[in-house]
Design an enzyme around this catalytic site. Structure first.
Site, PDB file in Angstrom:
ATOM      1  N   ARG A   5       0.850  -1.194   0.000  1.00 58.14           N
ATOM      2  CA  ARG A   5       0.000   0.000   0.000  1.00 58.14           C
ATOM      3  C   ARG A   5       0.884   1.243   0.000  1.00 58.14           C
ATOM      4  NH1 ARG A   5      -1.784   0.853   4.274  1.00 58.14           N
ATOM      5  NH2 ARG A   5      -1.207  -0.950   5.534  1.00 58.14           N
ATOM      6  N   TYR A  58      -1.865  -3.387  -7.013  1.00 58.06           N
ATOM      7  CA  TYR A  58      -1.561  -4.199  -5.836  1.00 58.06           C
ATOM      8  C   TYR A  58      -2.564  -4.056  -4.695  1.00 58.06           C
ATOM      9  CZ  TYR A  58       1.171  -6.894  -2.649  1.00 58.06           C
ATOM     10  OH  TYR A  58       1.590  -7.886  -1.808  1.00 58.06           O
ATOM     11  N   LYS A  78      -9.647  -1.924   1.735  1.00 57.02           N
ATOM     12  CA  LYS A  78      -9.303  -0.783   2.580  1.00 57.02           C
ATOM     13  C   LYS A  78     -10.066   0.478   2.163  1.00 57.02           C
ATOM     14  CE  LYS A  78      -6.145  -3.238   4.650  1.00 57.02           C
ATOM     15  NZ  LYS A  78      -6.379  -3.725   6.012  1.00 57.02           N
ATOM     16  N   HIS A 126     -10.582  -1.858  11.685  1.00 57.88           N
ATOM     17  CA  HIS A 126      -9.511  -2.722  11.182  1.00 57.88           C
ATOM     18  C   HIS A 126      -9.327  -3.864  12.188  1.00 57.88           C
ATOM     19  CE1 HIS A 126      -5.045  -2.905   9.710  1.00 57.88           C
ATOM     20  NE2 HIS A 126      -5.798  -3.720   9.033  1.00 57.88           N
ATOM     21  N   SER A 162      -1.257  -3.388  10.539  1.00 52.70           N
ATOM     22  CA  SER A 162      -0.991  -4.334   9.453  1.00 52.70           C
ATOM     23  C   SER A 162       0.200  -5.241   9.784  1.00 52.70           C
ATOM     24  CB  SER A 162      -0.661  -3.561   8.179  1.00 52.70           C
ATOM     25  OG  SER A 162      -1.694  -2.658   7.909  1.00 52.70           O
ATOM     26  N   ALA A 163       0.057  -6.507   9.391  1.00 53.04           N
ATOM     27  CA  ALA A 163       1.128  -7.495   9.529  1.00 53.04           C
ATOM     28  C   ALA A 163       1.599  -7.680  10.978  1.00 53.04           C
ATOM     29  CB  ALA A 163       2.305  -7.157   8.608  1.00 53.04           C
ATOM     30  N   CYS A 164       0.654  -7.601  11.926  1.00 51.97           N
ATOM     31  CA  CYS A 164       0.977  -7.875  13.340  1.00 51.97           C
ATOM     32  C   CYS A 164       0.315  -9.167  13.803  1.00 51.97           C
ATOM     33  CB  CYS A 164       0.493  -6.736  14.227  1.00 51.97           C
ATOM     34  SG  CYS A 164       1.567  -5.306  14.200  1.00 51.97           S
ATOM     35  N   ASP A 173      -9.510  -9.270   9.026  1.00 52.47           N
ATOM     36  CA  ASP A 173      -8.979  -7.924   8.752  1.00 52.47           C
ATOM     37  C   ASP A 173      -9.946  -6.783   9.083  1.00 52.47           C
ATOM     38  OD1 ASP A 173      -6.792  -6.358   7.798  1.00 52.47           O
ATOM     39  OD2 ASP A 173      -7.807  -6.041   5.899  1.00 52.47           O
ATOM     40  N   ASN A 188       6.178  -8.783   1.785  1.00 52.38           N
ATOM     41  CA  ASN A 188       4.732  -8.524   1.764  1.00 52.38           C
ATOM     42  C   ASN A 188       4.040  -9.396   0.712  1.00 52.38           C
ATOM     43  OD1 ASN A 188       2.382  -7.174   2.648  1.00 52.38           O
ATOM     44  ND2 ASN A 188       2.534  -5.648   1.005  1.00 52.38           N
ATOM     45  N   ARG A 228       1.683 -12.189  -0.761  1.00 50.74           N
ATOM     46  CA  ARG A 228       0.330 -12.431  -0.242  1.00 50.74           C
ATOM     47  C   ARG A 228      -0.301 -13.689  -0.815  1.00 50.74           C
ATOM     48  NH1 ARG A 228      -2.001  -8.364   3.340  1.00 50.74           N
ATOM     49  NH2 ARG A 228      -0.312  -6.886   3.571  1.00 50.74           N
ATOM     50  N   ARG A 288       2.739  -3.929  18.032  1.00 52.46           N
ATOM     51  CA  ARG A 288       4.013  -4.649  18.079  1.00 52.46           C
ATOM     52  C   ARG A 288       4.974  -3.753  18.826  1.00 52.46           C
ATOM     53  NH1 ARG A 288       6.594  -8.342  14.413  1.00 52.46           N
ATOM     54  NH2 ARG A 288       4.674  -8.532  13.228  1.00 52.46           N
ATOM     55  N   ASP A 345      -0.495 -20.147  21.800  1.00 48.45           N
ATOM     56  CA  ASP A 345      -0.530 -19.892  23.240  1.00 48.45           C
ATOM     57  C   ASP A 345      -1.204 -18.563  23.576  1.00 48.45           C
ATOM     58  OD1 ASP A 345       0.642 -22.275  24.329  1.00 48.45           O
ATOM     59  OD2 ASP A 345       2.456 -21.675  23.246  1.00 48.45           O
TER      60      ASP A 345
END
Ligand code: OXD
Ligand code: MN
Length: 590
Positions: free
Chosen positions: A80, A208, A217, A237, A259-261, A286, A373, A375, A406, A501
């Site tokens: 993005r 993309y 989005k 989100h 994103s991506a966490c 998402d 990234n 996908r 994160r 866990d």
């Protein structure tokens, strides 16, 4: 035998409003052909085969990965582009400091010049889609016009698209207009513009993901968040997951992470071995649309019907369900290849890459084999943990909202906000290390309130005021929590095992929400005592748990000071209630 009347209605006749808009766009963009998508499997297969014949898609090994294909995007078009994404409202203050802004006339002028004649020699695809179950009053429809057949294939997997969506548009009488062209993929001519007041989107120059699949989005977050504010709901989100305990009691959680966490991993969590009888049901990975229900609870639907997930790191240990679901009928983007045409990525436990994501012979000196990234696009029904309630018109009732980021330090493993208003502050305080999901530096901590920094279609100050209004809209609001799976010790080692866990932490969250777990009251909210999180069978010592659940007042004072400075950049529109909550935490910290 006579043909049923609706079978002979051509798609272009179903909605005059859509037909007129398509004619106007075609007049401007000058395609060679117009293809109205019916959403059928035959259409999907024909388009996919055309892309294979044109060399744009590569068929992967049909023995090991039946129905799987690889698409390579342009190397400058892999994520993005937040710096090229705009919210175009009449008043700049409505877009807020959290968005790039252009006035609607300026933005239209710029985009119309780019779209002028851009589809010459190409096919214009009309993609009617419905975000959310077709029969749900909470769903909203749109039409994406695109000149990319790859986008059409993705939309087929990610949304309910085609004839039924167009029929609903004709019934609803309104739809979001999304116009997309890959243009010449020149990053200098790449813009993603949103016009929330007109319910429209114009995206040019990227093929993309979130730049090009406009239902995701652009519609389901940026435009929908604006609509949600006007109509009294929330577009977030957030993943949606159901956690069923051995007694058969299921709680639904909606969780927001940048994103991506790990949203996809959490949504598809595999219970640890010690958790026999626990089941996880995935509703979404998402986006969640949350509506106050007649019973006073918040109800969630997932507007999407597929996943566009990050591939690297996915394996049978980190996410068995995702790993299994992408073994067949999956569209891969920017992964590497093995010698026998199997997809390969960093984190896969077998195979060797021989061709990298750009189609070059793999050379480790040039960086990872798969793009970080890279996908997968896959229909949600392929997930072994797919919840049939993903098709429920009412959605599912939410027991807890969970925010997370994160962060290597500061934020404890889990804490609970004192009440809804404090929870809004907790959401507004989300900060996270940046990832490869967006173009830009990776690993820097940035503020990402409610994980919506790139996705809120209006001024964050108004957005927080909207969140703060929910106690007047719903009487049984869920409790709000914050988690951090990513704490590290001084040597940089993760303190918490994460993945499956994390269920141990969700269990405490659910028990707190159900009023059956104790907690320590601290300045930042309610925390479990180390022994309240079940670590049986885990190699996590008591001192580690103490560290994971520690609240360092000096660090937190600094954090609250930084947060205050950040919030004040929103100026006079900032809701006083949010600053009151902020002040209360500072006072409690002493
Ligand atoms: C996504 C993102 O692709 O958040 O979901 O970037
Ligand atoms: Mn996302």
């Amino acid at each position: 035998m006579a043909t049923a009347p609706q079978q002979v209605t051509t798609l272009s006749q179903i909605s005059p409003a859509v037909r007129d808009w398509v004619a106007e766009v075609a007049g401007h963009t000058k395609p060679d052909r117009v293809h109205w998508c019916d959403g059928s499997d035959e259409e999907f297969q024909v388009l996919r085969q055309e892309l294979v014949s044109d060399g744009e898609l590569l068929t992967l090994n049909p023995q090991t990965h039946p129905g799987c294909h690889l698409y390579r995007s342009h190397p400058s078009d892999v994520a993005r582009v937040e710096h090229l994404t705009f919210v175009c409202t009449t008043s700049q203050a409505d877009a807020g400091p959290n968005n790039h802004w252009l006035s609607p006339p300026d933005a239209h002028r710029r985009m119309d010049a780019l779209f002028n004649g851009c589809m010459r020699g190409r096919t214009l695809y009309v993609v009617p889609y419905c975000m959310g179950p077709l029969q749900s009053p909470s769903s909203r429809c749109g039409v994406e016009i695109t000149d990319s057949a790859y986008v059409v294939l993705n939309m087929h997997l990610m949304t309910r698209m085609g004839r039924p969506a167009l029929e609903r548009i004709a019934r609803d009488g309104s739809f979001v207009k999304g116009l997309h062209s890959t243009g010449d993929l020149n990053p200098e001519r790449r813009f993603i513009m949103h016009f929330p007041e007109e319910l429209s989107i114009k995206s040019f120059g990227s093929g993309y993901g979130g730049n090009a699949l406009l239902g995701k989005k652009c519609h389901a977050l940026r435009i929908a968040s604006w609509q949600a504010r006007q109509e009294g709901w929330l577009a977030e989100h957030m993943l949606i997951v159901g956690v069923e305990n051995p007694a058969g009691e299921t709680h639904y959680l909606a969780c927001a992470f940048p994103s991506a966490c790990g949203k996809t991993n959490l949504a598809m969590l595999i219970p640890p071995l010690a958790y026999k009888g626990w089941k996880i049901w995935t509703l979404g990975d998402d986006i969640a649309w949350l509506h106050p229900g007649k019973d006073g609870r918040l109800w969630a639907i997932n507007p999407e019907s597929g996943y566009f997930g990050v591939v690297p790191g996915t394996n049978a240990k980190t996410n068995r369900n995702a790993y299994e679901m992408i073994q067949h009928d999956t569209l891969y983007t920017n992964v590497a290849l093995t010698a026998d045409q199997q997809p390969w990525w960093e984190g896969l436990e077998s195979g060797q890459p021989v061709v990298d994501w750009q189609g070059r012979p793999y050379d480790s000196k040039r960086g990872p084999a798969a793009h970080p990234n890279a996908r997968f696009t896959v229909a949600a029904t392929q997930n072994p943990g797919y919840s049939p309630l993903a098709e429920s018109a009412a959605g599912v009732p939410i027991s807890a909202l969970v925010f997370g980021g994160r962060r290597r330090e500061l934020a404890p493993l889990v804490y609970q906000a004192r009440d809804w208003s404090h929870g809004v502050l907790v959401g507004a305080s989300v900060a996270s290390e940046t990832t490869a999901a967006a173009v830009g530096e990776v690993g820097v901590v940035r503020r990402d309130p409610m994980a919506m920094k790139p996705f809120c279609g209006y001024n964050f100050a108004d957005y927080w005021a909207h969140w703060l209004s929910f106690p007047t809209r719903a009487t049984k609001l869920p409790h709000i929590f914050h988690v951090n799976w990513f704490r590290r010790d001084k040597a940089g080692t993760f303190l918490w095992p994460g993945f499956g866990d994390n269920l141990r932490v969700l269990r405490w969250i659910i028990d707190r929400s159900a009023g059956r777990a104790a907690a320590n009251e601290t300045a930042i909210g309610f925390l479990p005592k180390p022994e309240d999180i079940d670590v049986s069978g885990l190699d996590v010592s008591l001192p580690t748990m103490q560290e994971l659940l520690a609240v360092d007042p000096a660090l937190w004072r600094q954090e609250m000071k930084d947060l205050g400075e950040y919030l004040r950049t929103f100026g006079a529109r900032l809701p006083p209630k949010l600053m009151e909550e902020h002040k209360k935490v500072l006072e409690r910290l002493g």
